[in-house]
Design a protein around this motif. Structure first.
Motif, PDB file in Angstrom:
ATOM      1  N   GLY A 208      22.117 -12.951 -34.629  1.00 53.28           N
ATOM      2  CA  GLY A 208      21.555 -12.781 -35.964  1.00 53.28           C
ATOM      3  C   GLY A 208      22.203 -13.677 -36.994  1.00 53.28           C
ATOM      4  N   LEU A 209      23.477 -14.015 -36.801  1.00 58.16           N
ATOM      5  CA  LEU A 209      24.211 -14.856 -37.749  1.00 58.16           C
ATOM      6  C   LEU A 209      24.294 -16.310 -37.293  1.00 58.16           C
ATOM      7  CD1 LEU A 209      27.152 -12.416 -38.574  1.00 58.16           C
ATOM      8  CD2 LEU A 209      25.286 -13.074 -40.113  1.00 58.16           C
ATOM      9  N   SER A 210      23.621 -16.654 -36.196  1.00 53.22           N
ATOM     10  CA  SER A 210      23.637 -18.026 -35.659  1.00 53.22           C
ATOM     11  C   SER A 210      25.071 -18.518 -35.516  1.00 53.22           C
ATOM     12  CB  SER A 210      22.832 -18.976 -36.558  1.00 53.22           C
ATOM     13  OG  SER A 210      21.483 -18.570 -36.632  1.00 53.22           O
ATOM     14  N   GLY A 211      25.866 -17.749 -34.760  1.00 51.40           N
ATOM     15  CA  GLY A 211      27.269 -18.068 -34.608  1.00 51.40           C
ATOM     16  C   GLY A 211      27.522 -19.323 -33.799  1.00 51.40           C
ATOM     17  N   ASN A 212      28.728 -19.846 -33.920  1.00 56.43           N
ATOM     18  CA  ASN A 212      29.151 -21.031 -33.187  1.00 56.43           C
ATOM     19  C   ASN A 212      29.793 -20.591 -31.874  1.00 56.43           C
ATOM     20  OD1 ASN A 212      30.515 -23.365 -32.238  1.00 56.43           O
ATOM     21  ND2 ASN A 212      30.632 -24.181 -34.316  1.00 56.43           N
ATOM     22  N   PRO A 213      29.267 -21.030 -30.728  1.00 60.04           N
ATOM     23  CA  PRO A 213      29.789 -20.553 -29.434  1.00 60.04           C
ATOM     24  C   PRO A 213      31.065 -21.247 -28.983  1.00 60.04           C
ATOM     25  CG  PRO A 213      27.970 -22.062 -29.069  1.00 60.04           C
ATOM     26  CD  PRO A 213      28.076 -21.900 -30.564  1.00 60.04           C
ATOM     27  N   SER A 214      31.586 -22.183 -29.759  1.00 57.17           N
ATOM     28  CA  SER A 214      32.764 -22.945 -29.322  1.00 57.17           C
ATOM     29  C   SER A 214      33.937 -22.067 -28.896  1.00 57.17           C
ATOM     30  CB  SER A 214      33.215 -23.897 -30.429  1.00 57.17           C
ATOM     31  OG  SER A 214      32.252 -24.910 -30.643  1.00 57.17           O
ATOM     32  N   PRO A 215      34.229 -20.936 -29.583  1.00 59.56           N
ATOM     33  CA  PRO A 215      35.385 -20.119 -29.169  1.00 59.56           C
ATOM     34  C   PRO A 215      35.277 -19.544 -27.764  1.00 59.56           C
ATOM     35  CG  PRO A 215      34.734 -19.589 -31.409  1.00 59.56           C
ATOM     36  CD  PRO A 215      33.659 -20.450 -30.847  1.00 59.56           C
ATOM     37  N   PHE A 216      34.070 -19.604 -27.162  1.00 59.47           N
ATOM     38  CA  PHE A 216      33.897 -19.068 -25.817  1.00 59.47           C
ATOM     39  C   PHE A 216      33.909 -20.166 -24.756  1.00 59.47           C
ATOM     40  CE2 PHE A 216      31.655 -15.827 -28.468  1.00 59.47           C
ATOM     41  CZ  PHE A 216      32.609 -14.837 -28.307  1.00 59.47           C
ATOM     42  N   SER A 217      34.238 -21.390 -25.159  1.00 63.94           N
ATOM     43  CA  SER A 217      34.363 -22.448 -24.157  1.00 63.94           C
ATOM     44  C   SER A 217      35.583 -22.170 -23.286  1.00 63.94           C
ATOM     45  CB  SER A 217      34.512 -23.805 -24.834  1.00 63.94           C
ATOM     46  OG  SER A 217      35.801 -23.933 -25.434  1.00 63.94           O
ATOM     47  N   ASP A 218      35.578 -22.740 -22.099  1.00 63.20           N
ATOM     48  CA  ASP A 218      36.707 -22.527 -21.193  1.00 63.20           C
ATOM     49  C   ASP A 218      37.991 -23.086 -21.788  1.00 63.20           C
ATOM     50  OD1 ASP A 218      37.526 -21.678 -18.390  1.00 63.20           O
ATOM     51  OD2 ASP A 218      38.198 -23.763 -18.391  1.00 63.20           O
ATOM     52  N   ALA A 219      37.885 -24.226 -22.469  1.00 61.66           N
ATOM     53  CA  ALA A 219      39.081 -24.830 -23.066  1.00 61.66           C
ATOM     54  C   ALA A 219      39.644 -23.961 -24.181  1.00 61.66           C
ATOM     55  CB  ALA A 219      38.736 -26.221 -23.599  1.00 61.66           C
ATOM     56  N   SER A 220      38.748 -23.401 -25.008  1.00 59.76           N
ATOM     57  CA  SER A 220      39.213 -22.527 -26.086  1.00 59.76           C
ATOM     58  C   SER A 220      39.894 -21.291 -25.529  1.00 59.76           C
ATOM     59  CB  SER A 220      38.035 -22.115 -26.980  1.00 59.76           C
ATOM     60  OG  SER A 220      37.508 -23.234 -27.666  1.00 59.76           O
ATOM     61  N   ASN A 238      27.893 -15.540 -20.711  1.00 60.60           N
ATOM     62  CA  ASN A 238      26.719 -14.977 -20.035  1.00 60.60           C
ATOM     63  C   ASN A 238      25.991 -13.960 -20.909  1.00 60.60           C
ATOM     64  OD1 ASN A 238      27.189 -16.479 -17.698  1.00 60.60           O
ATOM     65  ND2 ASN A 238      28.507 -14.913 -16.798  1.00 60.60           N
ATOM     66  N   ILE A 239      26.750 -13.191 -21.673  1.00 65.21           N
ATOM     67  CA  ILE A 239      26.131 -12.170 -22.523  1.00 65.21           C
ATOM     68  C   ILE A 239      25.456 -12.806 -23.731  1.00 65.21           C
ATOM     69  CG2 ILE A 239      26.598 -10.198 -24.041  1.00 65.21           C
ATOM     70  CD1 ILE A 239      28.859  -9.403 -22.130  1.00 65.21           C
ATOM     71  N   VAL A 240      26.170 -13.704 -24.397  1.00 61.23           N
ATOM     72  CA  VAL A 240      25.664 -14.299 -25.637  1.00 61.23           C
ATOM     73  C   VAL A 240      24.605 -15.355 -25.345  1.00 61.23           C
ATOM     74  CG1 VAL A 240      26.328 -15.705 -27.639  1.00 61.23           C
ATOM     75  CG2 VAL A 240      27.786 -13.814 -26.903  1.00 61.23           C
ATOM     76  N   GLY A 241      24.793 -16.099 -24.290  1.00 60.67           N
ATOM     77  CA  GLY A 241      23.930 -17.243 -24.023  1.00 60.67           C
ATOM     78  C   GLY A 241      24.591 -18.496 -24.550  1.00 60.67           C
ATOM     79  N   ALA A 242      24.617 -19.539 -23.734  1.00 57.35           N
ATOM     80  CA  ALA A 242      25.371 -20.736 -24.098  1.00 57.35           C
ATOM     81  C   ALA A 242      24.595 -21.676 -25.010  1.00 57.35           C
ATOM     82  CB  ALA A 242      25.787 -21.478 -22.828  1.00 57.35           C
ATOM     83  N   ASP A 243      23.289 -21.578 -25.023  1.00 53.42           N
ATOM     84  CA  ASP A 243      22.457 -22.520 -25.780  1.00 53.42           C
ATOM     85  C   ASP A 243      22.268 -22.018 -27.201  1.00 53.42           C
ATOM     86  OD1 ASP A 243      20.724 -24.490 -26.577  1.00 53.42           O
ATOM     87  OD2 ASP A 243      18.975 -23.603 -25.612  1.00 53.42           O
ATOM     88  N   HIS A 244      23.093 -22.496 -28.125  1.00 54.96           N
ATOM     89  CA  HIS A 244      23.029 -22.051 -29.512  1.00 54.96           C
ATOM     90  C   HIS A 244      23.119 -23.252 -30.444  1.00 54.96           C
ATOM     91  CE1 HIS A 244      23.185 -17.603 -29.480  1.00 54.96           C
ATOM     92  NE2 HIS A 244      23.730 -17.787 -28.292  1.00 54.96           N
ATOM     93  N   SER A 245      22.411 -23.148 -31.544  1.00 59.76           N
ATOM     94  CA  SER A 245      22.533 -24.128 -32.622  1.00 59.76           C
ATOM     95  C   SER A 245      23.242 -23.432 -33.772  1.00 59.76           C
ATOM     96  CB  SER A 245      21.149 -24.626 -33.054  1.00 59.76           C
ATOM     97  OG  SER A 245      20.473 -25.230 -31.971  1.00 59.76           O
ATOM     98  N   PRO A 246      24.553 -23.626 -33.900  1.00 58.34           N
ATOM     99  CA  PRO A 246      25.317 -22.865 -34.889  1.00 58.34           C
ATOM    100  C   PRO A 246      24.955 -23.241 -36.315  1.00 58.34           C
ATOM    101  CG  PRO A 246      26.689 -24.566 -33.897  1.00 58.34           C
ATOM    102  CD  PRO A 246      25.417 -24.543 -33.121  1.00 58.34           C
ATOM    103  N   SER A 247      25.108 -22.268 -37.210  1.00 55.84           N
ATOM    104  CA  SER A 247      24.875 -22.501 -38.637  1.00 55.84           C
ATOM    105  C   SER A 247      26.098 -23.073 -39.326  1.00 55.84           C
ATOM    106  CB  SER A 247      24.491 -21.173 -39.326  1.00 55.84           C
ATOM    107  OG  SER A 247      23.255 -20.709 -38.863  1.00 55.84           O
ATOM    108  N   ARG A 248      27.258 -22.953 -38.698  1.00 54.29           N
ATOM    109  CA  ARG A 248      28.496 -23.367 -39.335  1.00 54.29           C
ATOM    110  C   ARG A 248      29.373 -24.133 -38.346  1.00 54.29           C
ATOM    111  NH1 ARG A 248      26.614 -18.723 -40.686  1.00 54.29           N
ATOM    112  NH2 ARG A 248      27.270 -17.900 -38.673  1.00 54.29           N
TER     113      ARG A 248
END
Length: 479
Positions: A208-220, A238-248
């Motif tokens: 809903g907030l178009s979050g940035n998925p970077s914190p869930f990368s393996d490196a992070s 897997n839960i969130v889905g990796a394909d996201h266009s973050p707003s921030r």
């Protein structure tokens, strides 16, 4: 079937679903032989509670002909006070004690085990009240259960009373923290379920907030250096889905710090569940009868396994870990009610400019956080000196589990509040389940759309109740 290898999930099923119990013939035979060996050892070795008194009376010698010693101990120690505990807590206590007694160590009569199983199967339970334990054996609760088995206290249903117990069974039966352990098993189960539901709820908020998925990368995740962080990051991808266009470029902590905050809680849960799985099959009695591989009694150990300092510390650890995660839940709620992040009305309100929307749900979550925060105060720091100084410390694990129960109930309100608001946000953005970025969030949003969809200012108690009602189903998606 009790065979000395009971699991925590079986304790939950016995406590909550009234699952039936039975004891294998092999276990009964081993306990009967152990009782005989314990009696032989006690004839030649001074044994606390059998040849001596109890507590500060441990130096008092008990006459071999004193057949009433055991019953006096049970009657004098069966005192408790406060409100009666719920049925599932009592059943969990009985299930844990039965499981522990299937491991030779107590040296009591084998006839007690099938009687305890019958009490559970008939659901003819003792009444146990809330105050009586300091975390050094739940004596009052287990003495009360014993008197109920003996017909001296009423059961909640029909129960055939047992013949009187001797000194060889009285203290061995009650020398356990079975009530505290059983309640901890239930609380840990409920917490795990609520955390699993929170993972899915977070994913809806994140979408809903178009979050940035970077914190869930393996490196992070690797950079957190926390045990299990990379596995947890994969789970969240897997839960969130990796394909996201973050707003921030960079989200507030409510979204960005979810992994390091939550992995600490998950690790604390893993630790307490592992400990509980050992406690429910452990012989921690005092005195503890030690047997060789052939079942022959070889020693009487006067131990302190009943002093539940490890459990008290584990309870504190999970309570504190939970308390440090909830401010991030409140951060996400603030984001969802703030036009800067949603481009929608404040509090996701509709109608008049002064409409309140979900404003008060934030207050409810704040109230629940207050309960979680106060429950996190370490109970392991408390102590008390009792019985003329004979017991000069106490773990207060019994109080720690009461705090955890309260914290888990409050946490359910936190997750329900976030779920209600996240669902409203997704609806107002015009998103449908097929717009979600994973099968998990699609199924979760489908479930969440069963919540009331009237966004006008109205009584929203039913919204929170409905949200709590689907947490178990959401949890199954998050596992």
């Amino acid at each position: 079937m009790y065979s000395g290898s009971t699991t925590t999930s079986e304790v939950v099923a016995i406590a909550r679903e009234r699952a039936g119990v039975a004891i294998s013939t092999a276990v009964i035979d081993s306990i009967r032989f152990a009782h005989h060996e314990a009696a032989t050892l006690s004839e030649r070795i001074p044994t606390y509670g059998r040849s001596t008194g109890f507590g500060a009376n441990k130096t008092a010698v008990v006459d071999e002909k004193d057949s009433a010693h055991g019953m006096r101990l049970l009657r004098s120690s069966a005192v408790d006070s406060g409100s009666p505990l719920p049925e599932d807590a009592v059943r969990a206590m009985l299930a844990v004690r039965l499981s522990q007694l299937c491991t030779p160590g107590a040296g009591l009569e084998d006839r007690i085990l099938p009687a305890l199983a019958s009490m559970l199967n008939a659901n003819s339970l003792p009444t146990i009240r809330e105050f009586g334990s300091v975390g050094s054996a739940d004596l009052s609760a287990l003495c009360g259960a014993a008197l109920t088995l003996l017909g001296e206290r009423p059961a909640t249903g029909p129960l055939e009373p047992m013949a009187a117990w001797g000194k060889d069974s009285a203290l061995p039966f009650v020398s356990s923290n079975a009530l505290t352990i059983g309640r901890a098993v239930l609380a840990a189960h409920d917490l795990r379920q609520t955390v699993d539901a929170e993972l899915v709820t977070y994913a809806l908020t994140f979408t809903g907030l178009s979050g940035n998925p970077s914190p869930f990368s393996d490196a992070s995740a690797k950079g957190t250096a926390a045990e299990g962080a990379q596995r947890f990051a994969e789970r969240m991808r897997n839960i969130v889905g990796a394909d996201h266009s973050p707003s921030r470029i960079q989200d507030p902590y409510g979204l960005r710090a979810f992994l390091p905050s939550t992995i600490g809680l998950i690790n604390a849960m893993d630790k307490i569940e592992e400990l509980l799985s050992r406690l429910i099959v452990a012989a921690q009695e005092n005195p503890l009868f030690v047997y060789n591989e052939d079942g022959r009694g070889v020693a009487v150990e006067h131990s302190a396994g009943f002093h539940q300092a490890p459990l008290s510390l584990a309870l504190d650890g999970v309570k504190i870990a939970l308390a440090q995660t909830v401010p991030l839940s409140m951060s996400r709620i603030r984001m969802m009610t703030e036009p800067e992040y949603t481009l929608l009305n404040p509090f996701l309100a509709v109608g008049e400019e002064s409409a309140s929307g979900v404003m008060t749900i934030e207050y409810v979550v704040g109230s629940a956080y207050g309960a979680i925060h106060t429950a996190a105060h370490p109970s392991s720091l408390a102590t008390v000196v009792l019985s003329r100084g004979t017991e000069e410390d106490a773990s207060f694990a019994s109080e720690g589990v009461v705090q955890l129960e309260r914290a888990v109930r409050a946490y359910r309100s936190v997750v329900a509040g976030e779920l209600v608001i996240a669902t409203r946000l997704l609806r107002q953005r015009g998103l449908v389940p097929t717009d979600m970025r994973s099968a998990t969030t699609s199924d979760a949003y489908e479930m969440a759309l069963s919540l009331p969809q009237d966004d006008s200012d109205r009584d929203q108690r039913e919204d929170l109740e409905a949200a709590e009602g689907i947490l178990e189903r959401l949890a199954s998606l998050g596992r």
